[in-house]
Each structure stands twice: as C-alpha cells, then as structure tokens.
Write a protein that holds these residues in place. Structure first.
Motif, PDB file in Angstrom:
ATOM      1  N   LEU A  12       0.888  -1.284  -0.084  1.00  0.00           N
ATOM      2  CA  LEU A  12       0.034   0.033   0.017  1.00  0.00           C
ATOM      3  C   LEU A  12       0.826   1.081  -0.149  1.00  0.00           C
ATOM      4  O   LEU A  12       1.644   1.383   0.994  1.00  0.00           O
ATOM      5  CB  LEU A  12      -0.922  -0.060   1.221  1.00  0.00           C
ATOM      6  N   HIS A  13       0.507   2.082  -0.910  1.00  0.00           N
ATOM      7  CA  HIS A  13       1.595   3.283  -0.963  1.00  0.00           C
ATOM      8  C   HIS A  13       0.567   4.541  -0.692  1.00  0.00           C
ATOM      9  O   HIS A  13      -0.549   4.490  -1.028  1.00  0.00           O
ATOM     10  CB  HIS A  13       2.283   3.575  -2.084  1.00  0.00           C
ATOM     11  N   THR A  14       1.120   5.511   0.025  1.00  0.00           N
ATOM     12  CA  THR A  14       0.625   6.685   0.668  1.00  0.00           C
ATOM     13  C   THR A  14       1.476   7.947   0.029  1.00  0.00           C
ATOM     14  O   THR A  14       2.303   7.772  -0.611  1.00  0.00           O
ATOM     15  CB  THR A  14       0.440   6.588   2.191  1.00  0.00           C
ATOM     16  N   SER A  15       1.088   9.136   0.779  1.00  0.00           N
ATOM     17  CA  SER A  15       1.874  10.318   0.743  1.00  0.00           C
ATOM     18  C   SER A  15       1.687  10.922  -0.849  1.00  0.00           C
ATOM     19  O   SER A  15       0.517  10.869  -1.271  1.00  0.00           O
ATOM     20  CB  SER A  15       3.339   9.962   1.048  1.00  0.00           C
ATOM     21  N   ALA A  16       2.723  11.246  -1.533  1.00  0.00           N
ATOM     22  CA  ALA A  16       2.589  12.040  -2.730  1.00  0.00           C
ATOM     23  C   ALA A  16       2.134  10.960  -3.695  1.00  0.00           C
ATOM     24  O   ALA A  16       2.510   9.730  -3.629  1.00  0.00           O
ATOM     25  CB  ALA A  16       3.712  12.746  -3.004  1.00  0.00           C
ATOM     26  N   PRO A  17       1.804  11.472  -5.121  1.00  0.00           N
ATOM     27  CA  PRO A  17       1.520  10.625  -6.172  1.00  0.00           C
ATOM     28  C   PRO A  17       2.842  10.073  -6.538  1.00  0.00           C
ATOM     29  O   PRO A  17       3.929  10.584  -6.575  1.00  0.00           O
ATOM     30  CB  PRO A  17       0.947  11.765  -7.133  1.00  0.00           C
ATOM     31  N   CYS A  18       2.959   8.928  -6.948  1.00  0.00           N
ATOM     32  CA  CYS A  18       4.105   7.868  -7.277  1.00  0.00           C
ATOM     33  C   CYS A  18       4.455   8.363  -8.737  1.00  0.00           C
ATOM     34  O   CYS A  18       3.537   8.432  -9.428  1.00  0.00           O
ATOM     35  CB  CYS A  18       3.670   6.649  -7.292  1.00  0.00           C
ATOM     36  N   PRO A  19       5.700   8.461  -9.118  1.00  0.00           N
ATOM     37  CA  PRO A  19       6.143   8.681 -10.484  1.00  0.00           C
ATOM     38  C   PRO A  19       5.601   7.597 -11.534  1.00  0.00           C
ATOM     39  O   PRO A  19       5.660   6.223 -11.012  1.00  0.00           O
ATOM     40  CB  PRO A  19       7.896   8.697 -10.395  1.00  0.00           C
ATOM     41  N   GLU A  20       5.258   7.990 -12.538  1.00  0.00           N
ATOM     42  CA  GLU A  20       4.344   7.052 -13.312  1.00  0.00           C
ATOM     43  C   GLU A  20       5.330   5.730 -13.707  1.00  0.00           C
ATOM     44  O   GLU A  20       5.145   4.541 -13.746  1.00  0.00           O
ATOM     45  CB  GLU A  20       4.017   7.514 -14.624  1.00  0.00           C
ATOM     46  N   ASP A  21       6.836   5.914 -14.019  1.00  0.00           N
ATOM     47  CA  ASP A  21       7.499   4.735 -14.423  1.00  0.00           C
ATOM     48  C   ASP A  21       7.903   3.827 -13.250  1.00  0.00           C
ATOM     49  O   ASP A  21       7.834   2.636 -13.422  1.00  0.00           O
ATOM     50  CB  ASP A  21       8.687   5.438 -14.984  1.00  0.00           C
ATOM     51  N   VAL A  22       7.883   4.562 -12.050  1.00  0.00           N
ATOM     52  CA  VAL A  22       8.209   3.521 -10.847  1.00  0.00           C
ATOM     53  C   VAL A  22       6.976   2.660 -10.595  1.00  0.00           C
ATOM     54  O   VAL A  22       6.945   1.475 -10.382  1.00  0.00           O
ATOM     55  CB  VAL A  22       8.604   4.343  -9.632  1.00  0.00           C
ATOM     56  N   LYS A  23       5.671   3.458 -10.557  1.00  0.00           N
ATOM     57  CA  LYS A  23       4.434   2.884 -10.278  1.00  0.00           C
ATOM     58  C   LYS A  23       4.250   1.553 -11.269  1.00  0.00           C
ATOM     59  O   LYS A  23       3.664   0.637 -10.885  1.00  0.00           O
ATOM     60  CB  LYS A  23       3.167   3.820 -10.517  1.00  0.00           C
TER      61      LYS A  23
END
Length: 489
Positions: free
Chosen positions: A262-273
């Motif tokens: 589960l990831h939280t905080s800021a939006p995740c960079p698209e390539d990492v996601k």
C-alpha cells in the motif's frame, strides 16, 4: 492486573491471554541482532510502563511526550498512553529544541507540563514497575498529536480524531482492502513519527500481524529483514518505492514474498508505479490518499490505476470528495480546484479537531491540496494551494513545472521554489539533482528544454545544482527549507 477500557489495549490483552506466544513485533537492534516480542511479553511491558507513569506523577488530563526512534519503545509508549486514557504527543526524535517549541506552541502549558517518556524512563519502567492497580481509563477522544505541515512550513502538532479504537479500525479496513491479513508478516520501514507508518504499524500489531521494524531504511537493514522474515505486506511512500526499485537485489528479494503493498503520501512517479505493478500485478499494488488530519481517504488498486494513470483512486467506502472553486462552490468533473473531503470522522467530530482546517460548514474540509475528479469519481491530484507562485501577475503551479523538469534526461530530481525578484515581485528558482554530477545541465539547457512544454513565464529564472533535495524522514521534499532562499541577482 489492569482493567482496561482502551479498545486497542483490550485487543492486546486479549491476545496476551489467548495466544501469549503469538509473535507481534521484531525489531532490529543497533548491533544488527533482532529482538522479538510476543503478545504476552508486549502486554506485560505496556502494563509495567503504564504503572510507572502513574507512579511518576501522571494524572488524567496530563499529556505524555514520546520522542523516540523506531522500535519497541515507541510502540510500548503509545500503547501505555492509551492504557491510561492519554493521547500521546509524538515528536520526531531528531527534532531540535526550537522545532519542539514550534511543534508544541499551540498546546501551550499542556505541552510544557507534559510527562516525558524516553529511553531512560522506558528502561526504568521494566525494572521498577510499581504493583499498584490502575483504575479503568476511558479511551481518549484524540488518538495522538502528530506533526504535520512540514512540507509547507514549520510543522505543528495536530490532534488526530477520533480515539484510537475507531481510528485504527478504519485504518485496518483500508489495509484489508489492500490485501493485509491478520496473519500478515508486515514490514514497516517509515519513520513512526509520521502518520501513515505509525497508523499502519500500530494497527498491524493490535490487529494480530507480526510487524518487522528494521532500524532504518538502509539496504543492509531492509535486506536483513526480508531474508529473515519474508514479509508479505508493507506500506511505502513513493520515495521509498523508488529507492527499493533502484536496488535490484533488494527489490527482487522483497517482491518474492509480498502479497500486497500500500503506498501513501505524494503521487508516485508513473515509471516507478508501472514497474511495481508489472512486477507484483495490479491486484497487489494499492494506493490510498489521506492526511495526518484524517479528513477522508481515497483508494484504488493497480488495475484501476493502469486504466486511469495518475489517479489517487475513488472515495473509500463512506468517504466523499468535492472539488471547489476559491469561494468554496462545487466544480463539475474535469475542472481543477481545491480538494475537500468528508468522512465519518468529520461528520461526527467536525467541531473538535478540524477547526483549524478550511471547511465549508457541511463536514467537508480541505488540507490545501488541489485536483480534479473524472466522471466516474476518480481523484487526480494536481498540487497544493501553497504551490502557487504569482509571477508577473500570473499564477504558476510549481508542481507542473517540476513535472516538466523531470522529463529532462540530465535531471534526476528537482524542486521549484519561490524567490524574491526586485522587478517581478516573485520568480521561480529550481534546485536540480543532476543525473550525472560531472555533467550537470546549465540554466540555458533548462530553458531550452522547457520551451514549448510550458509557457515562458513558468520557466524557472535561476537554477542551482545540489547533491540531494532536502527531504523529511517520510521522503517528502521540505520546500520551506529553500523557499525564498535564493536572492535575485
């Protein structure tokens, strides 16, 4: 024996009685060895600490200050506070005296009169636990006071409502939707002085999971945890996901056992996601958007995200999202405005704990984020109100500029901040971490890259090459440390 009314303390005591040998917490010690705590052991330590606090002068209404690094001591201090019906004040262990004063300014004498619970007191509690019983303690209305606001200015302690039972129950609902189970082996790598790591860590322990606490977010510590315990679930920030993604052997080892992240905080960079989803599958990668203030939350899985790249999900269960214009009036789908959220907590506790936030008077509150929703109700975050810099009379969103800068192949990381300009009033200044320190991009290259991608007034006037961006322990860029730092030439 304690007679407990605190919901989470009762949960721990129930496990201690029914399954005393159940593993609940394993902590990496400074030596690199691991210390293990069962339900029975942890419950006994919590009881001894609560008795010690009573003997040391704690009384109803008096706060307990907890400024500890990740470990059994911090978890025990929080649970002991709840046992007494107290809402702990959680401080970063590395905070300076000035930062502590700033954090506690809103509490006044309640902060200065608070009882400290540090490493020395925790150790003494186990040696000198007084035998007196403790009268039943009602559950506190506030779960804890946590630092917030650190990405935009000096943080303050914010009271998180409702009490621990309802708050952690709600967190476990999101965790279960993200593939968490009561028998999970839960890896916790974030600083426990921040909301999401602390909430998921304590909710996991009192929910019956085996929580694994490495000493720090370092490849050797995390690899030790992964190889020894093979975690099945974890909560991460996008920054932590990027760090793990960059370490192939560690990422391979972690992903081999994970059934949910589960990831939280800021939006995740698209390539990492996309790489995490490709590796684990859309049914194992989840995202939630919330805040320290618990105004509401959204949720989505990886498959939903792939169908709508960039989304932070739809409102989770009974939560609601509303996008409003500067006057607080609702905006239709597709239009960008201020993000307001309404939850069961804001409906019930709107008069307590949320008063310092911008509200509409109907249970909807804003923490200052901006975004839009699509016709299906999926939220897309675009920035923050305080990311807006007025350049020559025009509004510029610094996050938009950062997204363009990060498409330059020579830029590994970047942040855009406001700087004073004698002619324009405000101008944009960027701090750049180069992909190759030996060949950093100059301001001319930055300008050339940005032309055609953003309007001329949005292009940073000046640039500064740095080794790393100032980040909090949760991985968020601390913009306030460099905002207005650069003076006009």
């Amino acid at each position: 024996m304690f007679r407990l009314q605190s919901t989470e303390s009762r949960r721990l005591l129930s496990m201690a009685r029914s399954t005393p040998g159940r593993p609940l917490l394993s902590v990496e010690e400074p030596s690199g060895e691991w210390a293990h705590h069962t339900a029975g052991d942890l419950a006994g330590r919590v009881a001894a600490t609560a008795r010690f606090l009573l003997d040391g002068g704690w009384e109803p209404g008096r706060h307990i200050v907890v400024a500890l690094p990740n470990g059994e001591g911090l978890v025990r201090a929080v649970l002991a506070s709840w046992t007494l019906g107290s809402s702990p004040l959680i401080l970063p262990p590395e905070a300076t005296d000035l930062e502590r004063e700033t954090l506690g300014a809103d509490l006044g004498t309640a902060f200065t009169d608070a009882l400290p619970l540090g490493e020395r007191e925790l150790a003494t509690a186990l040696r000198l636990a007084p035998p007196q019983e403790v009268s039943p303690a009602p559950e506190p209305e506030v779960t804890w006071h946590l630092p917030t606001g650190g990405t935009t200015g000096l943080p303050r302690l914010y009271p998180v409502v409702p009490g621990p039972g309802r708050t952690l129950s709600g967190v476990r609902e999101i965790m279960r939707a993200a593939a968490w189970r009561r028998d999970a082996v839960q890896l916790s790598v974030g600083p426990l002085s921040h909301a999401a790591p602390l909430l998921t860590c304590v909710a996991g322990i009192t929910g019956g999971a085996h929580v694994i606490l490495p000493r720090r977010l370092h490849p050797a510590s995390v690899m030790s945890a992964v190889e020894r315990f093979r975690p099945t679930w974890c909560q991460l920030t996008p920054h932590q996901m990027a760090l793990l993604d960059a370490n192939a052997s560690l990422w391979d080892a972690l992903c081999s056992s994970l059934t949910g992240v589960l990831h939280t905080s800021a939006p995740c960079p698209e390539d990492v996601k996309r790489r995490w989803i490709s590796r684990l599958g859309g049914d194992r990668v989840f995202e939630t958007y919330s805040s320290t203030q618990v105004t509401g939350s959204t949720f989505c899985d990886g498959d939903e995200w792939l169908a709508r790249p960039g989304t932070a999900g739809r409102p989770f269960r009974d939560n609601e999202v509303l996008i409003a214009d500067p006057k607080g009036e609702p905006l239709p789908p597709g239009e960008t405005g201020e993000v307001f959220m309404r939850s069961p907590w804001t409906r019930t506790f709107g008069g307590k704990g949320f008063g310092s936030l911008r509200g509409r008077g109907d249970g909807f509150f804003s923490i200052g984020d901006t975004g839009r929703v699509d016709t299906d109700g999926y939220l897309y975050l675009t920035g923050r109100l305080d990311d807006i810099v007025i350049v020559g009379g025009a509004n510029v969103n610094t996050r938009e500029v950062e997204r363009v800068l990060l498409t330059h192949p020579g830029i590994a990381d970047a942040v855009v901040v406001r700087r004073h300009d004698g002619l324009m009033g405000d101008a944009l200044h960027t701090l750049i971490v180069p992909a190759d320190p030996a060949d950093p991009p100059g301001i001319a290259a930055v300008h050339e890259h940005c032309r055609g991608l953003i309007s001329p007034h949005k292009i940073p006037m000046t640039a500064e090459i740095v080794d790393a961006l100032p980040r909090s322990h949760a991985g968020k860029v601390e913009r306030f440390l460099r905002s207005d730092a650069a003076s006009a030439p």
